[in-house]
Scaffold this motif. Structure first.
Motif, PDB file in Angstrom:
ATOM      1  N   GLU A  62      36.203  33.681  33.036  1.00 28.29           N
ATOM      2  CA  GLU A  62      36.477  33.397  31.626  1.00 28.29           C
ATOM      3  C   GLU A  62      35.875  34.452  30.699  1.00 28.29           C
ATOM      4  O   GLU A  62      36.510  34.864  29.728  1.00 28.29           O
ATOM      5  N   LEU A  63      34.663  34.911  31.006  1.00 25.45           N
ATOM      6  CA  LEU A  63      34.083  36.006  30.233  1.00 25.45           C
ATOM      7  C   LEU A  63      35.003  37.214  30.277  1.00 25.45           C
ATOM      8  O   LEU A  63      35.292  37.841  29.249  1.00 25.45           O
ATOM      9  N   THR A  64      35.478  37.535  31.471  1.00 21.69           N
ATOM     10  CA  THR A  64      36.366  38.678  31.651  1.00 21.69           C
ATOM     11  C   THR A  64      37.657  38.505  30.872  1.00 21.69           C
ATOM     12  O   THR A  64      38.146  39.457  30.247  1.00 21.69           O
ATOM     13  N   VAL A  65      38.211  37.301  30.880  1.00 23.88           N
ATOM     14  CA  VAL A  65      39.456  37.048  30.139  1.00 23.88           C
ATOM     15  C   VAL A  65      39.250  37.319  28.651  1.00 23.88           C
ATOM     16  O   VAL A  65      40.056  38.009  28.015  1.00 23.88           O
ATOM     17  N   VAL A  66      38.174  36.795  28.079  1.00 21.45           N
ATOM     18  CA  VAL A  66      37.931  37.007  26.647  1.00 21.45           C
ATOM     19  C   VAL A  66      37.703  38.489  26.365  1.00 21.45           C
ATOM     20  O   VAL A  66      38.335  39.064  25.468  1.00 21.45           O
ATOM     21  N   ILE A  96      43.216  38.916  38.695  1.00 23.99           N
ATOM     22  CA  ILE A  96      42.916  38.593  37.293  1.00 23.99           C
ATOM     23  C   ILE A  96      42.808  39.870  36.476  1.00 23.99           C
ATOM     24  O   ILE A  96      43.393  39.977  35.391  1.00 23.99           O
ATOM     25  N   SER A  97      42.078  40.845  36.985  1.00 25.09           N
ATOM     26  CA  SER A  97      41.923  42.105  36.250  1.00 25.09           C
ATOM     27  C   SER A  97      43.266  42.783  35.994  1.00 25.09           C
ATOM     28  O   SER A  97      43.531  43.253  34.887  1.00 25.09           O
ATOM     29  N   PRO A 105      51.181  37.277  33.435  1.00 20.81           N
ATOM     30  CA  PRO A 105      50.558  35.953  33.531  1.00 20.81           C
ATOM     31  C   PRO A 105      49.345  35.913  34.461  1.00 20.81           C
ATOM     32  O   PRO A 105      49.340  36.506  35.532  1.00 20.81           O
ATOM     33  N   LEU A 106      48.337  35.192  34.013  1.00 19.77           N
ATOM     34  CA  LEU A 106      47.130  34.975  34.818  1.00 19.77           C
ATOM     35  C   LEU A 106      47.404  33.918  35.878  1.00 19.77           C
ATOM     36  O   LEU A 106      48.341  33.123  35.741  1.00 19.77           O
ATOM     37  N   ARG A 115      43.279  33.156  27.484  1.00 18.91           N
ATOM     38  CA  ARG A 115      43.766  34.445  26.985  1.00 18.91           C
ATOM     39  C   ARG A 115      44.645  34.237  25.761  1.00 18.91           C
ATOM     40  O   ARG A 115      44.484  34.920  24.754  1.00 18.91           O
ATOM     41  N   SER A 116      45.584  33.298  25.838  1.00 15.65           N
ATOM     42  CA  SER A 116      46.493  33.058  24.710  1.00 15.65           C
ATOM     43  C   SER A 116      45.722  32.699  23.446  1.00 15.65           C
ATOM     44  O   SER A 116      46.004  33.225  22.369  1.00 15.65           O
TER      45      SER A 116
END
Length: 188
Positions: A62-66, A96-97, A105-106, A115-116
């Motif tokens: 989640e950190l990576t997504v943000v 994911i990366s 799409p994730l 992400r959205s």
């Protein structure tokens, strides 16, 4: 106009302990830190925001997504490769990366909702609709996560903008992970 890029010898006195901390943590001085060292307050502010965001309830994915959602939105030539490498160190999957880098799409609906929502917050400058907020909540996030996304946005806005104005060269270690926005990116 070339921005200063400091080392332990050239940095303002108040930035030297921050650079020493970075050298110790990374075994090198990241380019972003060398540029931020010109302003000890900006450098410390960035480090504090990074520490605080890393301590939220978000997990590594989640950190990576943000981080990457914002890096990609800002088209940060420096932060996208750096956070790709950081994601590897955090054991975030390449799937994911790559989805974040390519705006595809994730692998899970919850990560895609994060992400959205992050992208919507960024694009709409925090003025998300009730429907967008509800979709985020329906994905399993709560009010704290909204505030934590804003914290992550503050951190990444600092680094992305610094890298844009300073044209910070990508660190040698991250050059193999260089990135350019795809023409077929996902429209959130």
């Amino acid at each position: 106009m070339t921005f200063p890029s400091h080392d332990l010898d050239s940095a303002p006195e108040a930035s030297k302990p921050l650079l020493e901390k970075s050298q110790k943590a990374f075994g090198r001085l990241p380019g972003l830190h060398k540029v931020l060292a010109e302003s000890p307050q900006a450098y410390e502010g960035y480090q504090v925001l990074h520490k605080l965001f890393s301590e939220t309830d978000f997990d590594a994915e989640e950190l990576t997504v943000v981080w990457q959602a914002i890096n990609v939105e800002n088209e940060c030539h420096y932060c996208v490769p750096a956070h790709t490498g950081i994601a590897k160190m955090m054991k975030v999957s390449d799937e994911i990366s790559e989805a974040l880098r390519n705006e595809t799409p994730l692998p899970t609906p919850k990560l895609e909702a994060l992400r959205s929502f992050t992208v919507q917050m960024f694009r709409d400058r925090g003025n998300v609709s009730d429907a967008q907020m509800q979709a985020f909540f329906d994905a399993g996030y709560g009010h704290r996560a909204v505030l934590d996304v804003i914290l992550g946005m503050a951190q990444k806005t600092m680094s992305n903008y610094v890298n844009h104005v300073a044209q910070t060269p990508v660190d040698e270690v991250f050059k193999p992970l260089a990135w350019e926005r795809s023409e077929t990116h996902l429209k959130v």
